[in-house]
Write an enzyme that holds these catalytic residues in place. Sequence first.
Site, PDB file in Angstrom:
ATOM      1  CB  SER A 134      -0.849   0.117   1.318  1.00 10.73           C
ATOM      2  OG  SER A 134      -1.711   1.163   1.529  1.00 10.73           O
ATOM      3  CE1 TYR A 147      -4.521  -2.682   4.523  1.00 13.05           C
ATOM      4  CE2 TYR A 147      -3.494  -0.432   4.118  1.00 13.05           C
ATOM      5  CZ  TYR A 147      -3.967  -1.693   3.615  1.00 13.05           C
ATOM      6  OH  TYR A 147      -4.096  -1.769   2.287  1.00 13.05           O
TER       7      TYR A 147
HETATM    8  N1  LIG Z   1      -8.434  -0.429  -2.575  1.00 14.22           N
HETATM    9  C1  LIG Z   1      -7.536   0.384  -2.217  1.00 14.22           C
HETATM   10  O1  LIG Z   1      -7.682   1.487  -2.417  1.00 14.22           O
HETATM   11  C2  LIG Z   1      -5.915  -0.308  -1.772  1.00 14.22           C
HETATM   12  C3  LIG Z   1      -5.088   0.569  -1.437  1.00 14.22           C
HETATM   13  C4  LIG Z   1      -3.825   0.252  -1.008  1.00 14.22           C
HETATM   14  C5  LIG Z   1      -3.656  -1.214  -0.988  1.00 14.22           C
HETATM   15  N2  LIG Z   1      -4.757  -1.971  -1.320  1.00 14.22           N
HETATM   16  C6  LIG Z   1      -4.404  -3.362  -1.228  1.00 14.22           C
HETATM   17  O2  LIG Z   1      -4.792  -4.087  -2.479  1.00 14.22           O
HETATM   18  C7  LIG Z   1      -5.147  -5.334  -2.184  1.00 14.22           C
HETATM   19  C8  LIG Z   1      -6.553  -5.671  -2.731  1.00 14.22           C
HETATM   20  O3  LIG Z   1      -7.490  -4.907  -1.925  1.00 14.22           O
HETATM   21  P1  LIG Z   1      -8.887  -4.509  -2.423  1.00 14.22           P
HETATM   22  O4  LIG Z   1      -9.130  -2.989  -2.559  1.00 14.22           O
HETATM   23  O5  LIG Z   1      -9.212  -5.170  -3.902  1.00 14.22           O
HETATM   24  O6  LIG Z   1      -9.720  -5.208  -1.386  1.00 14.22           O
HETATM   25  P2  LIG Z   1     -10.980  -6.024  -1.177  1.00 14.22           P
HETATM   26  O7  LIG Z   1     -11.986  -5.580  -2.192  1.00 14.22           O
HETATM   27  O8  LIG Z   1     -11.427  -5.790   0.133  1.00 14.22           O
HETATM   28  O9  LIG Z   1     -10.645  -7.445  -1.399  1.00 14.22           O
HETATM   29  C9  LIG Z   1      -9.735  -8.297  -0.744  1.00 14.22           C
HETATM   30  C10 LIG Z   1      -9.634  -9.351  -1.117  1.00 14.22           C
HETATM   31  O10 LIG Z   1      -9.095 -10.328  -0.203  1.00 14.22           O
HETATM   32  C11 LIG Z   1      -9.624 -11.652   0.137  1.00 14.22           C
HETATM   33  N3  LIG Z   1      -9.168 -12.071   1.565  1.00 14.22           N
HETATM   34  C12 LIG Z   1      -9.234 -11.686   2.724  1.00 14.22           C
HETATM   35  N4  LIG Z   1      -8.803 -12.356   3.435  1.00 14.22           N
HETATM   36  C13 LIG Z   1      -8.502 -13.389   2.792  1.00 14.22           C
HETATM   37  C14 LIG Z   1      -7.763 -14.483   3.323  1.00 14.22           C
HETATM   38  N5  LIG Z   1      -7.544 -15.032   4.498  1.00 14.22           N
HETATM   39  N6  LIG Z   1      -7.594 -15.583   2.288  1.00 14.22           N
HETATM   40  C15 LIG Z   1      -7.683 -15.135   1.158  1.00 14.22           C
HETATM   41  N7  LIG Z   1      -8.565 -14.085   0.491  1.00 14.22           N
HETATM   42  C16 LIG Z   1      -8.635 -13.150   1.741  1.00 14.22           C
HETATM   43  C17 LIG Z   1     -10.911 -11.322   0.050  1.00 14.22           C
HETATM   44  O11 LIG Z   1     -11.759 -12.181  -0.040  1.00 14.22           O
HETATM   45  P3  LIG Z   1     -13.413 -12.430   0.484  1.00 14.22           P
HETATM   46  O12 LIG Z   1     -14.214 -11.981  -0.823  1.00 14.22           O
HETATM   47  O13 LIG Z   1     -13.419 -13.888   0.652  1.00 14.22           O
HETATM   48  O14 LIG Z   1     -13.564 -11.253   1.514  1.00 14.22           O
HETATM   49  C18 LIG Z   1     -11.109 -10.233  -1.068  1.00 14.22           C
HETATM   50  O15 LIG Z   1     -10.867 -11.031  -2.053  1.00 14.22           O
HETATM   51  C19 LIG Z   1      -4.913  -5.596  -0.658  1.00 14.22           C
HETATM   52  O16 LIG Z   1      -3.677  -6.142  -0.370  1.00 14.22           O
HETATM   53  C20 LIG Z   1      -4.890  -4.406  -0.140  1.00 14.22           C
HETATM   54  O17 LIG Z   1      -4.291  -4.215   1.194  1.00 14.22           O
HETATM   55  C21 LIG Z   1      -5.754  -1.425  -1.683  1.00 14.22           C
END
Ligand SMILES: NC(=O)c1ccc[n+]([C@@H]2O[C@H](COP(=O)([O-])OP(=O)(O)OC[C@H]3O[C@@H](n4cnc5c(N)ncnc54)[C@H](OP(=O)(O)O)[C@@H]3O)[C@@H](O)[C@H]2O)c1
Length: 274
Positions: A134, A147
Amino acid sequence: MEATGTAVVTGASRGIGRAVALELARRGFDVVATMRNPDAGKTLVDELGADAKGTLTVQRLDVTDPDSIVYPDSLKVLVNNAATEAEHPAFEDTPMQLWRDMFETNVFGLIDATRRALPLLRANGGGVICNVTSSSILAPMPFYGPYRGSKAVVSAIGESLQAEVKPFGIRVVEIMPGPIDTDMLAEGGGPVAASDSPVYGDLGRRVNEMRAGAAGMKTSTADAANDIVDAILDDKAPLRVGCDPMSVAMIEAWRNTPDQVMIDGFINGMYPEG
Ligand SMILES: NC(=O)c1ccc[n+]([C@@H]2O[C@H](COP(=O)([O-])OP(=O)(O)OC[C@H]3O[C@@H](n4cnc5c(N)ncnc54)[C@H](OP(=O)(O)O)[C@@H]3O)[C@@H](O)[C@H]2O)c1
Protein backbone atom coordinates in the site's frame (compact mmCIF):
# COMPACT_ATOMS: atom_id res chain seq x y z
CA MET A 1 8.93 -12.19 -19.01
CA GLU A 2 6.59 -13.84 -21.48
CA ALA A 3 2.92 -14.12 -20.51
CA THR A 4 3.01 -17.92 -20.42
CA GLY A 5 2.64 -20.55 -17.72
CA THR A 6 0.43 -20.40 -14.67
CA ALA A 7 -0.33 -17.31 -12.62
CA VAL A 8 -2.03 -17.66 -9.22
CA VAL A 9 -3.80 -14.70 -7.64
CA THR A 10 -4.92 -14.69 -3.99
CA GLY A 11 -8.07 -12.81 -3.00
CA ALA A 12 -9.46 -12.87 -6.55
CA SER A 13 -13.11 -12.90 -5.46
CA ARG A 14 -13.39 -9.13 -5.88
CA GLY A 15 -11.54 -5.85 -6.07
CA ILE A 16 -7.99 -5.59 -7.35
CA GLY A 17 -7.35 -9.35 -7.22
CA ARG A 18 -10.31 -10.13 -9.45
CA ALA A 19 -9.26 -7.52 -12.02
CA VAL A 20 -5.63 -8.72 -11.97
CA ALA A 21 -6.72 -12.33 -12.50
CA LEU A 22 -8.73 -11.28 -15.56
CA GLU A 23 -5.94 -9.11 -16.97
CA LEU A 24 -3.30 -11.83 -16.53
CA ALA A 25 -5.53 -14.29 -18.43
CA ARG A 26 -6.23 -11.73 -21.18
CA ARG A 27 -2.46 -11.30 -21.69
CA GLY A 28 -1.80 -15.06 -21.99
CA PHE A 29 -1.34 -16.66 -18.58
CA ASP A 30 -3.29 -19.70 -17.44
CA VAL A 31 -4.71 -18.09 -14.34
CA VAL A 32 -5.84 -19.76 -11.17
CA ALA A 33 -8.08 -17.19 -9.51
CA THR A 34 -8.10 -18.23 -5.87
CA MET A 35 -10.58 -17.13 -3.23
CA ARG A 36 -12.05 -18.15 0.10
CA ASN A 37 -15.45 -18.87 -1.43
CA PRO A 38 -15.24 -20.15 -5.04
CA ASP A 39 -18.92 -19.26 -5.58
CA ALA A 40 -17.72 -15.66 -5.93
CA GLY A 41 -15.83 -16.69 -9.07
CA LYS A 42 -18.73 -18.33 -10.91
CA THR A 43 -18.99 -15.60 -13.56
CA LEU A 44 -15.26 -14.99 -14.00
CA VAL A 45 -14.81 -17.14 -17.10
CA ASP A 46 -17.73 -15.35 -18.79
CA GLU A 47 -16.23 -11.99 -17.81
CA LEU A 48 -12.95 -13.00 -19.42
CA GLY A 49 -14.46 -13.14 -22.89
CA ALA A 50 -13.42 -15.01 -26.01
CA ASP A 51 -10.48 -12.76 -26.94
CA ALA A 52 -8.34 -13.80 -23.97
CA LYS A 53 -5.00 -15.34 -24.89
CA GLY A 54 -4.93 -17.45 -21.71
CA THR A 55 -7.36 -19.38 -19.53
CA LEU A 56 -8.91 -18.95 -16.11
CA THR A 57 -9.96 -21.44 -13.45
CA VAL A 58 -11.22 -20.83 -9.93
CA GLN A 59 -9.85 -22.54 -6.83
CA ARG A 60 -10.51 -22.23 -3.11
CA LEU A 61 -7.56 -20.76 -1.21
CA ASP A 62 -7.62 -19.11 2.18
CA VAL A 63 -4.17 -17.78 3.03
CA THR A 64 -4.79 -18.57 6.72
CA ASP A 65 -5.59 -22.22 5.92
CA PRO A 66 -2.29 -23.95 5.03
CA ASP A 67 -4.03 -27.02 3.58
CA SER A 68 -5.71 -24.83 0.98
CA ILE A 69 -2.45 -23.38 -0.36
CA VAL A 70 -1.85 -25.68 -3.31
CA TYR A 71 -0.30 -24.65 -6.64
CA PRO A 72 0.03 -26.30 -10.05
CA ASP A 73 3.54 -27.45 -11.02
CA SER A 74 3.60 -24.95 -13.89
CA LEU A 75 3.55 -21.92 -11.55
CA LYS A 76 5.33 -18.85 -12.97
CA VAL A 77 3.63 -15.94 -11.16
CA LEU A 78 2.14 -15.56 -7.68
CA VAL A 79 0.19 -12.41 -6.92
CA ASN A 80 -0.10 -12.00 -3.14
CA ASN A 81 -3.12 -9.72 -3.17
CA ALA A 82 -5.38 -11.02 -0.35
CA ALA A 83 -5.54 -8.70 2.66
CA THR A 84 -7.84 -7.20 5.24
CA GLU A 85 -8.19 -3.75 6.74
CA ALA A 86 -9.78 -2.93 10.12
CA GLU A 87 -11.70 -0.07 11.69
CA HIS A 88 -8.68 2.04 12.76
CA PRO A 89 -9.11 2.74 16.48
CA ALA A 90 -6.52 4.84 18.30
CA PHE A 91 -3.32 2.93 19.08
CA GLU A 92 -4.06 2.75 22.81
CA ASP A 93 -7.59 1.49 22.13
CA THR A 94 -6.55 -1.18 19.62
CA PRO A 95 -7.04 -4.68 21.04
CA MET A 96 -4.17 -7.09 20.59
CA GLN A 97 -6.56 -9.39 18.73
CA LEU A 98 -6.95 -6.78 15.97
CA TRP A 99 -3.17 -6.73 15.44
CA ARG A 100 -3.02 -10.52 15.51
CA ASP A 101 -5.93 -10.97 13.07
CA MET A 102 -4.50 -8.47 10.61
CA PHE A 103 -1.02 -9.93 10.73
CA GLU A 104 -2.43 -13.46 10.42
CA THR A 105 -3.81 -12.64 6.96
CA ASN A 106 -1.66 -9.79 5.67
CA VAL A 107 1.70 -11.09 6.90
CA PHE A 108 1.69 -14.76 7.95
CA GLY A 109 -0.77 -15.80 5.25
CA LEU A 110 1.33 -14.08 2.61
CA ILE A 111 4.52 -15.65 3.96
CA ASP A 112 3.03 -19.14 3.79
CA ALA A 113 1.65 -18.56 0.30
CA THR A 114 5.09 -17.36 -0.82
CA ARG A 115 7.30 -20.03 0.74
CA ARG A 116 5.23 -22.77 -0.87
CA ALA A 117 5.54 -21.10 -4.28
CA LEU A 118 9.33 -20.67 -4.33
CA PRO A 119 10.40 -24.30 -5.00
CA LEU A 120 8.03 -24.40 -7.98
CA LEU A 121 9.29 -21.10 -9.38
CA ARG A 122 12.87 -22.32 -9.02
CA ALA A 123 12.04 -25.60 -10.75
CA ASN A 124 10.44 -23.64 -13.59
CA GLY A 125 13.53 -21.51 -14.15
CA GLY A 126 12.18 -18.37 -12.50
CA GLY A 127 9.10 -16.23 -12.32
CA VAL A 128 7.55 -13.40 -10.33
CA ILE A 129 6.32 -12.95 -6.78
CA CYS A 130 4.08 -9.87 -6.84
CA ASN A 131 3.21 -8.49 -3.39
CA VAL A 132 0.42 -5.95 -3.11
CA THR A 133 1.24 -3.59 -0.22
CA SER A 134 0.00 0.00 0.00
CA SER A 135 1.24 3.51 -0.71
CA SER A 136 -0.05 4.32 2.81
CA ILE A 137 3.30 2.93 3.98
CA LEU A 138 4.81 6.20 2.73
CA ALA A 139 2.54 8.50 4.78
CA PRO A 140 2.39 8.40 8.60
CA MET A 141 -1.41 8.24 8.70
CA PRO A 142 -2.69 8.24 12.30
CA PHE A 143 -4.68 5.17 13.43
CA TYR A 144 -3.30 3.05 10.57
CA GLY A 145 -0.62 1.32 12.66
CA PRO A 146 -1.84 -2.28 12.22
CA TYR A 147 -2.60 -1.99 8.51
CA ARG A 148 0.49 0.02 7.58
CA GLY A 149 2.59 -2.14 9.88
CA SER A 150 1.44 -5.32 8.17
CA LYS A 151 2.20 -3.85 4.75
CA ALA A 152 5.60 -2.52 5.85
CA VAL A 153 6.54 -6.02 7.02
CA VAL A 154 5.67 -7.37 3.58
CA SER A 155 7.71 -4.58 2.01
CA ALA A 156 10.81 -5.48 4.05
CA ILE A 157 10.32 -9.19 3.49
CA GLY A 158 10.12 -8.53 -0.25
CA GLU A 159 13.49 -6.75 -0.23
CA SER A 160 15.23 -9.65 1.51
CA LEU A 161 13.47 -12.18 -0.67
CA GLN A 162 14.53 -10.34 -3.82
CA ALA A 163 18.16 -10.61 -2.70
CA GLU A 164 17.71 -14.32 -1.97
CA VAL A 165 15.99 -15.47 -5.12
CA LYS A 166 17.52 -13.25 -7.80
CA PRO A 167 20.03 -15.98 -8.83
CA PHE A 168 17.11 -18.27 -9.68
CA GLY A 169 15.52 -15.79 -12.07
CA ILE A 170 12.76 -14.97 -9.60
CA ARG A 171 11.76 -11.31 -9.44
CA VAL A 172 9.88 -9.65 -6.60
CA VAL A 173 7.52 -6.84 -7.55
CA GLU A 174 5.86 -4.75 -4.85
CA ILE A 175 2.72 -2.92 -5.93
CA MET A 176 1.87 0.00 -3.65
CA PRO A 177 -1.68 1.03 -4.61
CA GLY A 178 -3.21 4.39 -3.83
CA PRO A 179 -7.00 4.71 -3.79
CA ILE A 180 -8.51 2.00 -6.02
CA ASP A 181 -12.27 1.66 -6.46
CA THR A 182 -12.94 -1.45 -4.34
CA ASP A 183 -14.94 -2.57 -1.30
CA MET A 184 -11.86 -1.97 0.83
CA LEU A 185 -11.72 1.67 -0.23
CA ALA A 186 -15.49 2.11 0.19
CA GLU A 187 -15.59 0.44 3.61
CA GLY A 188 -12.39 2.18 4.65
CA GLY A 189 -14.00 5.42 3.50
CA GLY A 190 -16.36 5.37 6.50
CA PRO A 191 -15.33 7.11 9.71
CA VAL A 192 -12.26 5.74 11.46
CA ALA A 193 -13.11 4.26 14.85
CA ALA A 194 -10.80 6.81 16.45
CA SER A 195 -13.19 9.62 15.45
CA ASP A 196 -15.52 8.37 18.26
CA SER A 197 -12.74 8.65 20.82
CA PRO A 198 -13.10 11.39 23.47
CA VAL A 199 -9.30 11.78 23.32
CA TYR A 200 -8.49 11.37 19.61
CA GLY A 201 -11.83 12.39 18.06
CA ASP A 202 -10.63 15.65 16.44
CA LEU A 203 -7.70 13.94 14.76
CA GLY A 204 -9.95 11.05 13.75
CA ARG A 205 -12.30 13.47 12.01
CA ARG A 206 -9.38 15.07 10.18
CA VAL A 207 -8.32 11.64 9.01
CA ASN A 208 -11.87 11.03 7.76
CA GLU A 209 -11.70 14.24 5.69
CA MET A 210 -8.31 13.28 4.28
CA ARG A 211 -9.52 9.81 3.34
CA ALA A 212 -12.65 11.21 1.69
CA GLY A 213 -10.41 13.51 -0.38
CA ALA A 214 -8.21 10.59 -1.44
CA ALA A 215 -11.22 8.42 -2.28
CA GLY A 216 -12.36 11.20 -4.63
CA MET A 217 -9.23 10.51 -6.70
CA LYS A 218 -9.84 6.78 -7.01
CA THR A 219 -8.71 4.67 -9.96
CA SER A 220 -10.70 1.80 -11.46
CA THR A 221 -9.66 -1.77 -10.74
CA ALA A 222 -9.23 -2.38 -14.49
CA ASP A 223 -6.75 0.51 -14.86
CA ALA A 224 -4.86 -0.58 -11.74
CA ALA A 225 -4.75 -4.19 -12.97
CA ASN A 226 -3.37 -3.08 -16.31
CA ASP A 227 -0.44 -1.32 -14.59
CA ILE A 228 0.10 -4.24 -12.19
CA VAL A 229 0.34 -6.78 -15.03
CA ASP A 230 2.66 -4.41 -16.95
CA ALA A 231 4.98 -4.43 -13.93
CA ILE A 232 4.82 -8.22 -13.62
CA LEU A 233 5.82 -8.62 -17.26
CA ASP A 234 8.53 -5.93 -17.23
CA ASP A 235 11.85 -7.55 -16.28
CA LYS A 236 13.32 -4.06 -15.81
CA ALA A 237 10.59 -2.79 -13.46
CA PRO A 238 11.88 -1.45 -10.13
CA LEU A 239 11.02 -3.38 -6.96
CA ARG A 240 8.32 -0.88 -5.97
CA VAL A 241 5.74 0.46 -8.39
CA GLY A 242 2.45 2.31 -8.24
CA CYS A 243 -0.70 1.39 -10.14
CA ASP A 244 -2.60 4.71 -10.13
CA PRO A 245 -1.70 8.40 -10.39
CA MET A 246 -1.65 9.00 -6.62
CA SER A 247 0.65 6.10 -5.78
CA VAL A 248 2.96 6.91 -8.69
CA ALA A 249 3.25 10.50 -7.40
CA MET A 250 3.76 9.36 -3.80
CA ILE A 251 6.53 6.91 -4.72
CA GLU A 252 8.19 9.62 -6.83
CA ALA A 253 8.01 12.10 -3.90
CA TRP A 254 9.33 9.45 -1.48
CA ARG A 255 12.29 8.71 -3.77
CA ASN A 256 13.19 12.39 -4.06
CA THR A 257 12.50 13.69 -0.54
CA PRO A 258 14.47 13.13 2.69
CA ASP A 259 12.33 10.87 4.90
CA GLN A 260 12.10 13.37 7.77
CA VAL A 261 10.88 16.11 5.43
CA MET A 262 8.16 13.78 4.15
CA ILE A 263 7.15 12.69 7.67
CA ASP A 264 7.15 16.24 9.06
CA GLY A 265 5.19 17.53 6.07
CA PHE A 266 2.47 14.94 6.56
CA ILE A 267 2.22 15.22 10.34
CA ASN A 268 2.27 19.04 10.31
CA GLY A 269 -0.56 18.90 7.78
CA MET A 270 -2.59 16.91 10.31
CA TYR A 271 -2.19 19.74 12.85
CA PRO A 272 -2.80 22.93 10.85
CA GLU A 273 -3.19 24.93 14.08
CA GLY A 274 0.46 24.12 14.90
N1 LIG B 1 -8.39 -0.47 -2.69
C1 LIG B 1 -7.44 0.33 -2.30
O1 LIG B 1 -7.60 1.54 -2.33
C2 LIG B 1 -6.11 -0.25 -1.82
C3 LIG B 1 -5.11 0.67 -1.49
C4 LIG B 1 -3.88 0.19 -1.05
C5 LIG B 1 -3.65 -1.17 -0.99
N2 LIG B 1 -4.66 -2.04 -1.32
C6 LIG B 1 -4.35 -3.48 -1.24
O2 LIG B 1 -4.79 -4.10 -2.44
C7 LIG B 1 -5.12 -5.47 -2.17
C8 LIG B 1 -6.52 -5.75 -2.67
O3 LIG B 1 -7.40 -4.88 -1.97
P1 LIG B 1 -8.87 -4.56 -2.48
O4 LIG B 1 -9.04 -3.10 -2.36
O5 LIG B 1 -9.15 -5.24 -3.74
O6 LIG B 1 -9.68 -5.22 -1.25
P2 LIG B 1 -11.09 -5.94 -1.17
O7 LIG B 1 -12.00 -5.47 -2.23
O8 LIG B 1 -11.48 -5.80 0.27
O9 LIG B 1 -10.69 -7.46 -1.46
C9 LIG B 1 -9.87 -8.15 -0.56
C10 LIG B 1 -9.68 -9.54 -1.08
O10 LIG B 1 -8.87 -10.27 -0.15
C11 LIG B 1 -9.54 -11.48 0.14
N3 LIG B 1 -9.16 -12.04 1.42
C12 LIG B 1 -9.26 -11.52 2.66
N4 LIG B 1 -8.82 -12.40 3.57
C13 LIG B 1 -8.42 -13.50 2.88
C14 LIG B 1 -7.87 -14.76 3.24
N5 LIG B 1 -7.65 -15.08 4.54
N6 LIG B 1 -7.54 -15.63 2.26
C15 LIG B 1 -7.76 -15.33 0.97
N7 LIG B 1 -8.33 -14.19 0.56
C16 LIG B 1 -8.64 -13.28 1.51
C17 LIG B 1 -11.02 -11.12 0.09
O11 LIG B 1 -11.78 -12.30 0.01
P3 LIG B 1 -13.35 -12.37 0.46
O12 LIG B 1 -14.15 -11.91 -0.72
O13 LIG B 1 -13.54 -13.81 0.80
O14 LIG B 1 -13.52 -11.47 1.64
C18 LIG B 1 -11.00 -10.30 -1.20
O15 LIG B 1 -10.93 -11.13 -2.32
C19 LIG B 1 -4.95 -5.64 -0.68
O16 LIG B 1 -3.68 -6.19 -0.40
C20 LIG B 1 -5.04 -4.24 -0.13
O17 LIG B 1 -4.39 -4.07 1.12
C21 LIG B 1 -5.87 -1.61 -1.72
